[in-house]
Design a protein around this motif. Structure first.
Motif, PDB file in Angstrom:
ATOM      1  N   LEU A  17       0.818  -1.212   0.000  1.00 28.28           N
ATOM      2  CA  LEU A  17       0.000   0.000   0.000  1.00 28.28           C
ATOM      3  C   LEU A  17       0.850   1.259   0.000  1.00 28.28           C
ATOM      4  O   LEU A  17       0.374   2.352  -0.340  1.00 28.28           O
ATOM      5  CB  LEU A  17      -0.931   0.000   1.222  1.00 28.28           C
ATOM      6  CG  LEU A  17      -1.997  -1.110   1.260  1.00 28.28           C
ATOM      7  CD1 LEU A  17      -2.774  -1.048   2.573  1.00 28.28           C
ATOM      8  CD2 LEU A  17      -2.953  -0.964   0.072  1.00 28.28           C
ATOM      9  N   LEU A  18       2.116   1.128   0.409  1.00 26.56           N
ATOM     10  CA  LEU A  18       3.005   2.296   0.404  1.00 26.56           C
ATOM     11  C   LEU A  18       3.400   2.704  -1.013  1.00 26.56           C
ATOM     12  O   LEU A  18       3.761   3.870  -1.239  1.00 26.56           O
ATOM     13  CB  LEU A  18       4.268   1.991   1.217  1.00 26.56           C
ATOM     14  CG  LEU A  18       4.058   1.693   2.709  1.00 26.56           C
ATOM     15  CD1 LEU A  18       5.391   1.309   3.350  1.00 26.56           C
ATOM     16  CD2 LEU A  18       3.448   2.899   3.408  1.00 26.56           C
ATOM     17  N   LEU A  19       3.335   1.782  -1.957  1.00 31.47           N
ATOM     18  CA  LEU A  19       3.767   2.100  -3.320  1.00 31.47           C
ATOM     19  C   LEU A  19       2.877   3.134  -3.995  1.00 31.47           C
ATOM     20  O   LEU A  19       3.400   4.080  -4.613  1.00 31.47           O
ATOM     21  CB  LEU A  19       3.844   0.817  -4.153  1.00 31.47           C
ATOM     22  CG  LEU A  19       4.809  -0.268  -3.629  1.00 31.47           C
ATOM     23  CD1 LEU A  19       4.890  -1.428  -4.606  1.00 31.47           C
ATOM     24  CD2 LEU A  19       6.194   0.315  -3.386  1.00 31.47           C
ATOM     25  N   PRO A  20       1.536   3.018  -3.920  1.00 34.38           N
ATOM     26  CA  PRO A  20       0.714   4.095  -4.503  1.00 34.38           C
ATOM     27  C   PRO A  20       0.968   5.452  -3.826  1.00 34.38           C
ATOM     28  O   PRO A  20       0.937   6.495  -4.491  1.00 34.38           O
ATOM     29  CB  PRO A  20      -0.729   3.624  -4.251  1.00 34.38           C
ATOM     30  CG  PRO A  20      -0.621   2.149  -4.099  1.00 34.38           C
ATOM     31  CD  PRO A  20       0.695   1.901  -3.460  1.00 34.38           C
ATOM     32  N   LEU A  21       1.233   5.432  -2.502  1.00 36.30           N
ATOM     33  CA  LEU A  21       1.534   6.695  -1.810  1.00 36.30           C
ATOM     34  C   LEU A  21       2.840   7.293  -2.325  1.00 36.30           C
ATOM     35  O   LEU A  21       2.962   8.515  -2.489  1.00 36.30           O
ATOM     36  CB  LEU A  21       1.627   6.443  -0.306  1.00 36.30           C
ATOM     37  CG  LEU A  21       0.335   5.973   0.380  1.00 36.30           C
ATOM     38  CD1 LEU A  21       0.589   5.701   1.862  1.00 36.30           C
ATOM     39  CD2 LEU A  21      -0.765   7.020   0.206  1.00 36.30           C
ATOM     40  N   ALA A  22       3.827   6.427  -2.585  1.00 36.87           N
ATOM     41  CA  ALA A  22       5.095   6.899  -3.129  1.00 36.87           C
ATOM     42  C   ALA A  22       4.901   7.501  -4.514  1.00 36.87           C
ATOM     43  O   ALA A  22       5.537   8.510  -4.874  1.00 36.87           O
ATOM     44  CB  ALA A  22       6.098   5.745  -3.183  1.00 36.87           C
TER      45      ALA A  22
END
Length: 332
Positions: A17-22
């Protein structure tokens, strides 16, 4: 590579889920990563750089590397399961079968004996871990086959049982006593007799109750089955000139009290079968009552599959570092 893959720590996938935020962070901050020059007009500049346009690929490579690392943390693995079974409680069973002339009665289809042989064969096939023997009796009794684990022999012997092998009559006590004799030396934890008859004890020199006492002495449980419809049944009543049977209606008489007593004193159960379906249901119930305990061992072998993902992540990070410090060096 990913065929039949399971993940030992799937909770690490939450990190994806951190990848879309990145991506969102990069989208809003990418303009601040390069120095800007403000001039009144760019008409004098004609050079166009492709490198500046494809620079976001570096960030994409880094995200792919992170995704590979997260997947590796989830520990993908394949599972190989091998099993081994061990019979912990074997059962020795003797089936005592009435082969008197009344077993040719046609109230069961095609007759009582044929219907019994079909149902008994199905029962035998469902007992792969037990030893089974056959005893036939009419006016006297005999061992058709001793207890054996070879079901091929037992099924062949069952199929070979016919009327006429013994003097006519119904020696229930003899049939039960012979069955006890076959089981008395057995070392099995559970010993069972399934005694089937369609008549009353009218032959033999051993009383059924005496044989039942012998079964109790040797710890042998006896299930008894009374076979035949209530009332009259189409049965052999005489011989034709060619030696075949002449059929006529004859009263069915079963000593149910005796069969119930034998079953009760030995710890078994009495059943009444009046047609093919009820006979089959009886053997199914006995099959459920006498269960062989089987212990199953499972061996699990796991093969970890995270190493290729770590290798892939390392290659991607090296690629990103190499591009950043070569082709895109002037723009970073």
């Amino acid at each position: 590579m990913f065929e039949n893959i399971e993940f030992a720590n799937p909770e690490f996938f939450w990190l994806l889920l951190l990848l879309p935020l990145a991506l969102l962070w990069y989208f809003f901050k990418r303009k601040n990563e390069m120095a800007s020059l403000r001039i009144s007009s760019i008409k004098g500049f004609t050079v166009k750089s492709w490198a500046s346009k494809v620079k976001p690929v570096l960030f994409g490579i880094r995200l792919l590397a992170l995704a590979a690392i997260i997947t590796a943390l989830a520990r993908p693995q394949t599972e190989d399961i091998s099993t081994r079974t061990k019979t912990t409680k074997g059962i020795d069973i003797v089936m005592a079968i009435d082969v008197s002339s009344s077993m040719l009665a046609r109230d069961l289809k095609p007759n009582r004996l044929s219907a019994l042989k079909e149902v008994a064969a199905n029962f035998i096939e469902q007992r792969p871990n037990d030893r089974i023997g056959l005893v036939g009796y009419a006016g006297e009794s005999y061992t058709k086959t001793p207890i054996t684990s070879d079901k091929t022999i037992v099924l062949a012997a069952l199929d070979d049982i016919t009327y006429g092998e013994l003097e006519d009559g119904t020696a229930i006590g003899m049939g039960l006593a012979t069955s006890v004799n076959r089981l008395k030396e057995s070392k099995a934890i559970s010993k069972v007799i399934i005694l089937l008859t369609d008549g009353v004890n009218n032959s033999g020199f051993i009383e059924p109750r005496t044989a039942a006492d012998l079964a109790v002495e040797f710890g042998i449980k006896t299930y008894t089955i009374g076979l035949g419809t209530n009332g009259n049944a189409l049965s052999p009543i005489a011989y034709n000139r060619d030696g075949s049977f002449r059929y006529g209606m004859r009263q069915v008489e079963i000593d149910e009290k005796l069969l119930e007593e034998i079953a009760e004193v030995t710890g078994g159960k009495y059943f009444r079968a009046t047609d093919n379906e009820s006979l089959e249901e009886i053997y199914d119930e006995i099959n459920k009552l006498e269960k062989t305990e089987i212990e199953e061992f499972k061996y699990y072998k796991y093969e970890e599959k995270f190493r290729p993902l770590i290798f892939l992540a390392g290659i991607l990070l090296l690629l990103e570092w190499g591009l950043r410090n070569s082709i895109f060096k002037s723009f970073i």
